[in-house]
Enzyme design. Structure first.
Site, mmCIF file in Angstrom:
data_model
loop_
_atom_site.group_PDB
_atom_site.id
_atom_site.type_symbol
_atom_site.label_atom_id
_atom_site.label_comp_id
_atom_site.label_asym_id
_atom_site.label_seq_id
_atom_site.Cartn_x
_atom_site.Cartn_y
_atom_site.Cartn_z
ATOM 1 N N TYR A 1 0.839 -1.197 0.000
ATOM 2 C CA TYR A 1 0.000 0.000 0.000
ATOM 3 C C TYR A 1 0.876 1.250 0.000
ATOM 4 O O TYR A 1 0.823 2.061 -0.913
ATOM 5 C CB TYR A 1 -0.946 0.008 1.198
ATOM 6 C CG TYR A 1 -1.780 1.285 1.241
ATOM 7 C CD1 TYR A 1 -2.857 1.448 0.370
ATOM 8 C CD2 TYR A 1 -1.451 2.326 2.097
ATOM 9 C CE1 TYR A 1 -3.590 2.624 0.359
ATOM 10 C CE2 TYR A 1 -2.177 3.500 2.101
ATOM 11 C CZ TYR A 1 -3.249 3.647 1.233
ATOM 12 O OH TYR A 1 -3.965 4.823 1.220
ATOM 13 N N ASN B 1 -3.306 -8.069 -8.829
ATOM 14 C CA ASN B 1 -2.348 -7.043 -9.229
ATOM 15 C C ASN B 1 -1.149 -7.680 -9.900
ATOM 16 O O ASN B 1 -0.753 -8.796 -9.573
ATOM 17 C CB ASN B 1 -1.924 -6.192 -8.020
ATOM 18 C CG ASN B 1 -0.660 -6.696 -7.357
ATOM 19 O OD1 ASN B 1 0.459 -6.458 -7.831
ATOM 20 N ND2 ASN B 1 -0.837 -7.437 -6.254
ATOM 21 N N PHE C 1 6.699 -4.398 -8.480
ATOM 22 C CA PHE C 1 7.631 -3.616 -7.648
ATOM 23 C C PHE C 1 7.813 -2.186 -8.189
ATOM 24 O O PHE C 1 8.926 -1.665 -8.238
ATOM 25 C CB PHE C 1 8.993 -4.298 -7.547
ATOM 26 C CG PHE C 1 9.055 -5.499 -6.646
ATOM 27 C CD1 PHE C 1 7.966 -5.895 -5.891
ATOM 28 C CD2 PHE C 1 10.232 -6.253 -6.562
ATOM 29 C CE1 PHE C 1 8.043 -7.011 -5.059
ATOM 30 C CE2 PHE C 1 10.319 -7.370 -5.730
ATOM 31 C CZ PHE C 1 9.218 -7.752 -4.982
ATOM 32 N N SER D 1 6.812 -12.250 -4.549
ATOM 33 C CA SER D 1 5.918 -11.611 -5.509
ATOM 34 C C SER D 1 5.909 -12.416 -6.807
ATOM 35 O O SER D 1 6.969 -12.800 -7.304
ATOM 36 C CB SER D 1 6.370 -10.180 -5.806
ATOM 37 O OG SER D 1 5.650 -9.655 -6.909
ATOM 38 N N ASN E 1 5.087 -11.160 -9.640
ATOM 39 C CA ASN E 1 5.050 -10.190 -10.729
ATOM 40 C C ASN E 1 6.414 -9.724 -11.223
ATOM 41 O O ASN E 1 6.500 -8.877 -12.103
ATOM 42 C CB ASN E 1 4.213 -8.983 -10.301
ATOM 43 C CG ASN E 1 2.791 -9.386 -9.956
ATOM 44 O OD1 ASN E 1 2.176 -10.158 -10.676
ATOM 45 N ND2 ASN E 1 2.289 -8.893 -8.835
ATOM 46 N N THR E 2 7.493 -10.245 -10.629
ATOM 47 C CA THR E 2 8.845 -10.016 -11.135
ATOM 48 C C THR E 2 9.368 -11.366 -11.613
ATOM 49 O O THR E 2 9.543 -12.284 -10.802
ATOM 50 C CB THR E 2 9.763 -9.452 -10.038
ATOM 51 O OG1 THR E 2 9.275 -8.170 -9.636
ATOM 52 C CG2 THR E 2 11.188 -9.316 -10.544
ATOM 53 N N LYS F 1 9.329 -13.090 3.537
ATOM 54 C CA LYS F 1 7.941 -13.208 3.073
ATOM 55 C C LYS F 1 7.860 -14.257 1.980
ATOM 56 O O LYS F 1 8.553 -14.170 0.963
ATOM 57 C CB LYS F 1 7.428 -11.868 2.554
ATOM 58 C CG LYS F 1 5.928 -11.865 2.263
ATOM 59 C CD LYS F 1 5.424 -10.450 2.039
ATOM 60 C CE LYS F 1 3.918 -10.426 1.920
ATOM 61 N NZ LYS F 1 3.404 -9.026 1.831
ATOM 62 N N ASN G 1 2.277 -14.051 0.727
ATOM 63 C CA ASN G 1 2.038 -13.083 -0.339
ATOM 64 C C ASN G 1 0.809 -13.502 -1.149
ATOM 65 O O ASN G 1 0.050 -14.379 -0.726
ATOM 66 C CB ASN G 1 3.288 -12.998 -1.232
ATOM 67 C CG ASN G 1 3.487 -11.624 -1.838
ATOM 68 O OD1 ASN G 1 2.537 -10.986 -2.280
ATOM 69 N ND2 ASN G 1 4.725 -11.166 -1.868
ATOM 70 N N THR G 2 0.623 -12.888 -2.302
ATOM 71 C CA THR G 2 -0.525 -13.189 -3.157
ATOM 72 C C THR G 2 -0.364 -14.557 -3.818
ATOM 73 O O THR G 2 0.719 -15.128 -3.868
ATOM 74 C CB THR G 2 -0.691 -12.113 -4.240
ATOM 75 O OG1 THR G 2 0.520 -12.042 -5.021
ATOM 76 C CG2 THR G 2 -0.957 -10.755 -3.607
ATOM 77 N N TYR H 1 -4.315 -5.862 3.906
ATOM 78 C CA TYR H 1 -4.260 -4.758 2.948
ATOM 79 C C TYR H 1 -5.485 -4.786 2.051
ATOM 80 O O TYR H 1 -6.351 -3.931 2.133
ATOM 81 C CB TYR H 1 -2.955 -4.800 2.142
ATOM 82 C CG TYR H 1 -2.888 -3.869 0.942
ATOM 83 C CD1 TYR H 1 -3.762 -2.776 0.803
ATOM 84 C CD2 TYR H 1 -1.946 -4.052 -0.070
ATOM 85 C CE1 TYR H 1 -3.695 -1.937 -0.298
ATOM 86 C CE2 TYR H 1 -1.870 -3.202 -1.163
ATOM 87 C CZ TYR H 1 -2.751 -2.155 -1.276
ATOM 88 O OH TYR H 1 -2.682 -1.315 -2.365
#
Length: 363
Positions: free
Chosen positions: A64, A111, A115, A173, A175-176, A215, A244-245, A316
């Site tokens: 966030y 999402n 990063f 994550s 997304n990387t 994490k 995480n997600t 979040y």
């Protein structure tokens, strides 16, 4: 009245693109338009984890306040701590827009931000410029184009050591590209050795030891959890954040954005992340601190994370749907639960449902 205003605010924000709405919420917190709503202190919720005294167990998760713009404003909402980032050494834009999607029927978010952040220097200037009014963790990561990702994490420890209450090394994550490969045992051993060696050197020089958490993702196999638990214990890590997600889309209702790439968070993440939490607790034993994250939307889901093995909690995405009063409602609810259960500390409830949750199969 607060619930009514939150409902009006949600309808207004939901008329906007999710990333635009997020930016407006940051501006509102900066301006002071969001009033302080911290509940009265309850000594039964106080606990010391990794050497840090937390006034209550509920924190704002990273993602966030990516650029450390509003940590004090978030603490005024009732959180016992907050976490900024994920921060990378160099600024980066992240993935192309659109990259945040609301799944309103599921109270969820997908999402694929990647990063996006303004980099170490900008965040450090903000954190060091003003007085922080509570516990502020710093979540560190690696640049997408980094030639040495381990070095990026070490750089984060070095840069923020004077201002961080604790660190989180985010290797989970989705997304990387390739980031989750750092969860593999050999790679994780190299990362933890480097990060903790830098922390120990700075601790010796400064006389102040800052805890480091790791994490992890909720999509790990049982064997993957074995490896992470073993490395965490072998390297004397200060704690884990689970989780995480997720890349899973199991159980989602039909909707226009369910097939979007990225990490899923919010209510649908609760079951899987809580099962993984309990499985990790069984593997690491009773002493290693765990922060439970994923799908916390109410006092009931919060306390279930504690029963599954969490010492602390983070949320979040569910605030997108429940509004800024959610943390204070959860904290008040936990105090009421302490009354009903007639316990003197929330720690008395930890682990009471570990076996139940750990028995669940991972898809």
């Amino acid at each position: 009245m607060n619930d009514f205003l939150s409902s009006i605010g949600r309808r207004g924000l939901f008329m906007l693109d999710p990333e635009t709405a997020h930016g407006l919420s940051i501006k509102a917190l900066k301006s002071g338009l969001v009033p302080s709503c911290a509940p009265a202190a309850d000594p039964r919720l106080v606990q010391t984890v990794a050497g840090i005294r937390f006034s209550n167990p509920l924190g704002m998760a990273a993602g966030y306040d990516k650029n450390a713009e509003v940590p004090n404003a978030l603490l005024k909402l009732g959180f016992g701590f907050t976490e900024v980032g994920t921060l990378t050494p160099k600024p980066q834009d992240g993935n192309p827009k659109p990259r945040i999607f609301r799944l309103t029927q599921d109270n969820a978010v997908i999402n694929r931000l990647g990063f996006n952040n303004e980099g170490h220097e900008v965040a450090f200037e903000r954190l060091s410029a003003g007085r922080l009014n509570g516990i502020v963790g710093v979540n560190i990561g690696a640049n997408k184009d980094s030639a040495d990702r381990v070095a990026d994490y070490v750089a984060g420890i070095d840069k923020f050591y004077s201002v961080a209450s604790y660190f989180t090394a985010n290797i989970s994550s989705p997304n990387t590209p390739g980031l989750r490969d750092l969860q593999a045992r050999e790679s994780l051993a190299v990362l933890l050795s480097a990060v903790l060696s830098k922390r120990d050197a700075l601790a010796a020089a400064s006389g102040k030891r800052i805890p480091v958490f790791l994490k992890i993702a909720p999509d790990l196999t049982e064997e993957g959890l074995d490896d992470i638990a073993a490395e965490a214990l072998e390297h004397d890590l200060d704690g884990l954040i689970v989780s995480n997600t997720t890349l899973s889309r199991a159980g989602l209702k039909a909707g226009p954005h369910n097939g979007e790439a990225g990490g899923l968070s919010g209510t649908p993440l609760f079951e899987r992340s809580t099962a993984v939490l309990a499985k990790v607790r069984q593997r690491v034993g009773k002493s290693l601190p765990i922060i439970g994250a994923g799908g916390i939307s109410s006092v009931e889901t919060a306390i279930e994370k504690v029963r599954a093995g969490a010492d602390l909690l983070q949320l979040y995405s569910c605030m997108v749907y429940e509004g800024p009063t959610l943390p204070s409602r959860i904290i008040r609810g936990l105090s009421n639960l302490m009354d009903r259960e007639k316990v003197s500390s929330i720690t008395e409830l930890r682990d009471s449902a570990v076996d139940k949750w750990a028995s669940k199969q991972l898809d």
